[in-house]
Design a protein around this motif. Structure first.
Motif, mmCIF file in Angstrom:
data_model
loop_
_atom_site.group_PDB
_atom_site.id
_atom_site.type_symbol
_atom_site.label_atom_id
_atom_site.label_comp_id
_atom_site.label_asym_id
_atom_site.label_seq_id
_atom_site.Cartn_x
_atom_site.Cartn_y
_atom_site.Cartn_z
ATOM 1 N N ARG A 109 0.813 -1.216 0.000
ATOM 2 C CA ARG A 109 0.000 0.000 0.000
ATOM 3 C C ARG A 109 0.848 1.268 0.000
ATOM 4 O O ARG A 109 0.639 2.166 -0.813
ATOM 5 N N GLN A 110 1.834 1.358 0.907
ATOM 6 C CA GLN A 110 2.630 2.581 1.018
ATOM 7 C C GLN A 110 3.489 2.793 -0.218
ATOM 8 O O GLN A 110 3.662 3.921 -0.686
ATOM 9 N N VAL A 111 4.024 1.716 -0.763
ATOM 10 C CA VAL A 111 4.846 1.812 -1.972
ATOM 11 C C VAL A 111 3.994 2.261 -3.150
ATOM 12 O O VAL A 111 4.392 3.134 -3.931
ATOM 13 N N ALA A 112 2.806 1.677 -3.287
ATOM 14 C CA ALA A 112 1.913 2.037 -4.387
ATOM 15 C C ALA A 112 1.521 3.506 -4.315
ATOM 16 O O ALA A 112 1.489 4.211 -5.336
ATOM 17 N N ALA A 113 1.238 3.988 -3.108
ATOM 18 C CA ALA A 113 0.852 5.389 -2.951
ATOM 19 C C ALA A 113 2.011 6.312 -3.318
ATOM 20 O O ALA A 113 1.813 7.339 -3.993
ATOM 21 N N ALA A 114 3.226 5.973 -2.897
ATOM 22 C CA ALA A 114 4.382 6.826 -3.183
ATOM 23 C C ALA A 114 4.707 6.853 -4.670
ATOM 24 O O ALA A 114 5.053 7.907 -5.222
ATOM 25 N N GLU A 138 13.277 8.120 4.666
ATOM 26 C CA GLU A 138 12.250 7.676 3.720
ATOM 27 C C GLU A 138 12.245 8.662 2.555
ATOM 28 O O GLU A 138 12.198 9.868 2.758
ATOM 29 N N ARG A 139 12.299 8.154 1.332
ATOM 30 C CA ARG A 139 12.487 9.027 0.168
ATOM 31 C C ARG A 139 11.597 8.593 -0.993
ATOM 32 O O ARG A 139 11.441 7.403 -1.267
ATOM 33 N N THR A 140 11.028 9.594 -1.665
ATOM 34 C CA THR A 140 10.357 9.375 -2.947
ATOM 35 C C THR A 140 11.014 10.300 -3.958
ATOM 36 O O THR A 140 11.038 11.516 -3.765
ATOM 37 N N ALA A 141 11.554 9.718 -5.019
ATOM 38 C CA ALA A 141 12.282 10.489 -6.032
ATOM 39 C C ALA A 141 11.451 10.616 -7.300
ATOM 40 O O ALA A 141 10.776 9.667 -7.719
ATOM 41 N N HIS A 142 11.526 11.798 -7.918
ATOM 42 C CA HIS A 142 10.767 12.090 -9.134
ATOM 43 C C HIS A 142 11.690 12.617 -10.227
ATOM 44 O O HIS A 142 12.744 13.208 -9.943
ATOM 45 N N LEU A 181 7.377 12.296 -12.712
ATOM 46 C CA LEU A 181 7.166 10.854 -12.623
ATOM 47 C C LEU A 181 7.901 10.303 -11.397
ATOM 48 O O LEU A 181 9.102 10.519 -11.227
ATOM 49 N N ALA A 182 7.175 9.588 -10.547
ATOM 50 C CA ALA A 182 7.797 8.946 -9.384
ATOM 51 C C ALA A 182 8.537 7.700 -9.848
ATOM 52 O O ALA A 182 7.934 6.791 -10.432
ATOM 53 N N VAL A 183 9.849 7.652 -9.606
ATOM 54 C CA VAL A 183 10.657 6.539 -10.107
ATOM 55 C C VAL A 183 11.273 5.699 -8.995
ATOM 56 O O VAL A 183 11.779 4.605 -9.256
ATOM 57 N N GLU A 184 11.228 6.170 -7.757
ATOM 58 C CA GLU A 184 11.775 5.371 -6.654
ATOM 59 C C GLU A 184 11.088 5.743 -5.351
ATOM 60 O O GLU A 184 10.856 6.914 -5.056
ATOM 61 N N TYR A 185 10.782 4.716 -4.573
ATOM 62 C CA TYR A 185 10.413 4.892 -3.177
ATOM 63 C C TYR A 185 11.418 4.078 -2.373
ATOM 64 O O TYR A 185 11.711 2.923 -2.726
ATOM 65 N N ALA A 186 11.983 4.661 -1.327
ATOM 66 C CA ALA A 186 13.062 3.983 -0.612
ATOM 67 C C ALA A 186 12.996 4.272 0.876
ATOM 68 O O ALA A 186 12.510 5.325 1.314
ATOM 69 N N THR A 187 13.513 3.323 1.645
ATOM 70 C CA THR A 187 13.759 3.525 3.066
ATOM 71 C C THR A 187 15.198 3.096 3.327
ATOM 72 O O THR A 187 15.550 1.933 3.124
ATOM 73 N N ASP A 188 16.019 4.036 3.733
ATOM 74 C CA ASP A 188 17.438 3.782 3.978
ATOM 75 C C ASP A 188 17.727 3.873 5.469
ATOM 76 O O ASP A 188 17.164 4.720 6.174
ATOM 77 N N LEU A 189 18.618 3.035 5.935
ATOM 78 C CA LEU A 189 19.083 3.080 7.312
ATOM 79 C C LEU A 189 20.573 3.378 7.316
ATOM 80 O O LEU A 189 21.351 2.679 6.667
ATOM 81 N N PHE A 190 20.975 4.421 8.031
ATOM 82 C CA PHE A 190 22.377 4.823 8.113
ATOM 83 C C PHE A 190 22.903 4.598 9.529
ATOM 84 O O PHE A 190 22.195 4.835 10.512
ATOM 85 N N ARG A 191 24.154 4.191 9.617
ATOM 86 C CA ARG A 191 24.823 4.073 10.905
ATOM 87 C C ARG A 191 25.271 5.461 11.367
ATOM 88 O O ARG A 191 26.152 6.064 10.749
ATOM 89 N N PRO A 192 24.723 6.000 12.454
ATOM 90 C CA PRO A 192 25.101 7.351 12.871
ATOM 91 C C PRO A 192 26.518 7.439 13.426
ATOM 92 O O PRO A 192 27.058 8.538 13.545
ATOM 93 N N ASP A 193 27.118 6.282 13.765
ATOM 94 C CA ASP A 193 28.497 6.329 14.247
ATOM 95 C C ASP A 193 29.483 6.475 13.102
ATOM 96 O O ASP A 193 30.653 6.798 13.317
ATOM 97 N N ARG A 194 29.025 6.263 11.866
ATOM 98 C CA ARG A 194 29.906 6.370 10.710
ATOM 99 C C ARG A 194 29.447 7.412 9.697
ATOM 100 O O ARG A 194 30.228 7.854 8.863
ATOM 101 N N ILE A 195 28.165 7.764 9.724
ATOM 102 C CA ILE A 195 27.597 8.700 8.755
ATOM 103 C C ILE A 195 26.996 9.893 9.494
ATOM 104 O O ILE A 195 26.245 9.728 10.453
ATOM 105 N N ARG A 196 27.336 11.094 9.023
ATOM 106 C CA ARG A 196 26.700 12.297 9.544
ATOM 107 C C ARG A 196 25.877 12.913 8.421
ATOM 108 O O ARG A 196 26.397 13.222 7.353
ATOM 109 N N ILE A 197 24.583 13.076 8.658
ATOM 110 C CA ILE A 197 23.674 13.617 7.657
ATOM 111 C C ILE A 197 23.696 15.140 7.732
ATOM 112 O O ILE A 197 23.590 15.725 8.806
#
Length: 258
Positions: free
Chosen positions: A125-130, A221-225, A230-246
């Motif tokens: 459902r969530q993927v289809a909506a995005a 959580e990301r939806t790319a157009h 046109l929506a071409v990607e829906y994604a959920t990414d998990l980053f390690r905060p001890d190695r990645i700073r957003i």
């Protein structure tokens, strides 16, 4: 290892047009990449390191300060302190759509990807909506672990509409997926809506990210157009905060009325 490394002749080869402190930074990053320096190593006193490079302590301190701000060095005050090599934190700017591989390249780190799962599934459902597709219509699900060297940094789970990318799963999926969408299908993502929130790693996620179950992670959580919307990607990414700073950049425009 660090004391022996600085015991030889000066290793710095001056490059015209490049500031000396930047060349020293580059030397440290190369030494880390070649495993001549490792997290936990303690540097010799500044006088010895400056003598090794043939520079003043002021020039050396400028380089060390910049390396500290990049998370490569940590200075601990006190008699038992010193300057230590630490595991560097990698900055990822989510302001634009610069790919993970390119962001790590800018940080002088070689990125790679390990494909965990690649399959076509009915759209939840969530993927289809995005993606603005009918629920249960086919979408491609791709799960990858992104690594720097052998260290996992992020777990990516993406869905792509199969009607737009029919043979996606037959392509090479270990490189930049956005470049693949642009080059093979002429569907370049240009905008994205992203939501950031803290999360805890499940047992499965922890195993893939090499962290403890329940460890804190950053979820994006990301939806790319494309430019046409046109929506071409829906994604959920998990980053390690001890190695990645957003990081997110903001542009402030002067209000003519204010």
């Amino acid at each position: 290892m660090s004391a022996a490394l600085f015991a030889g002749d000066a290793a710095l080869v001056r490059q015209p047009g490049v500031a000396v402190h930047q060349q020293i930074e580059r030397w440290f990053l190369d030494a880390l990449g070649a495993h001549q320096l490792a997290p936990g190593d303690r540097l010799p006193p500044e006088t010895e390191v400056a003598r090794y490079f043939g520079v003043s302590r002021m020039t050396l301190r400028q380089a060390l300060s910049r390396l500290s701000s990049r998370g490569v060095l940590e200075r601990i005050p006190g008699r038992s302190g010193g300057t230590f090599i630490v595991e560097p934190t990698i900055e990822c700017d989510v302001t634009g759509l610069t790919g993970f591989t390119e962001q790590l390249r800018r940080a002088d780190i070689k990125a790679s990807a390990r494909v965990i799962l690649a399959r076509t599934v009915p759209a939840p459902r969530q993927v289809a909506a995005a993606l603005a597709v009918d629920r249960q219509s086919p979408v491609h699900e791709v799960v990858r672990v992104r690594l720097a060297g052998r260290v996992p940094l992020a777990l990516e789970r993406s869905w792509f509409p199969s009607a737009v990318f029919p043979d996606l799963l037959r392509q090479r999926l270990t490189g930049s997926l956005y470049q693949l969408l642009a080059r093979r299908y002429q569907q370049r993502p240009t905008t994205a809506l992203e939501y950031l929130e803290p999360a805890s790693a499940t047992i499965e996620q922890a195993g893939l990210l090499d962290v403890s179950p329940g460890a804190a992670v950053m979820r994006i959580e990301r939806t790319a157009h494309t430019a046409t919307g046109l929506a071409v990607e829906y994604a959920t990414d998990l980053f390690r905060p001890d190695r990645i700073r957003i990081s997110v950049r903001s542009n402030w425009h002067q209000d003519p009325a204010g």
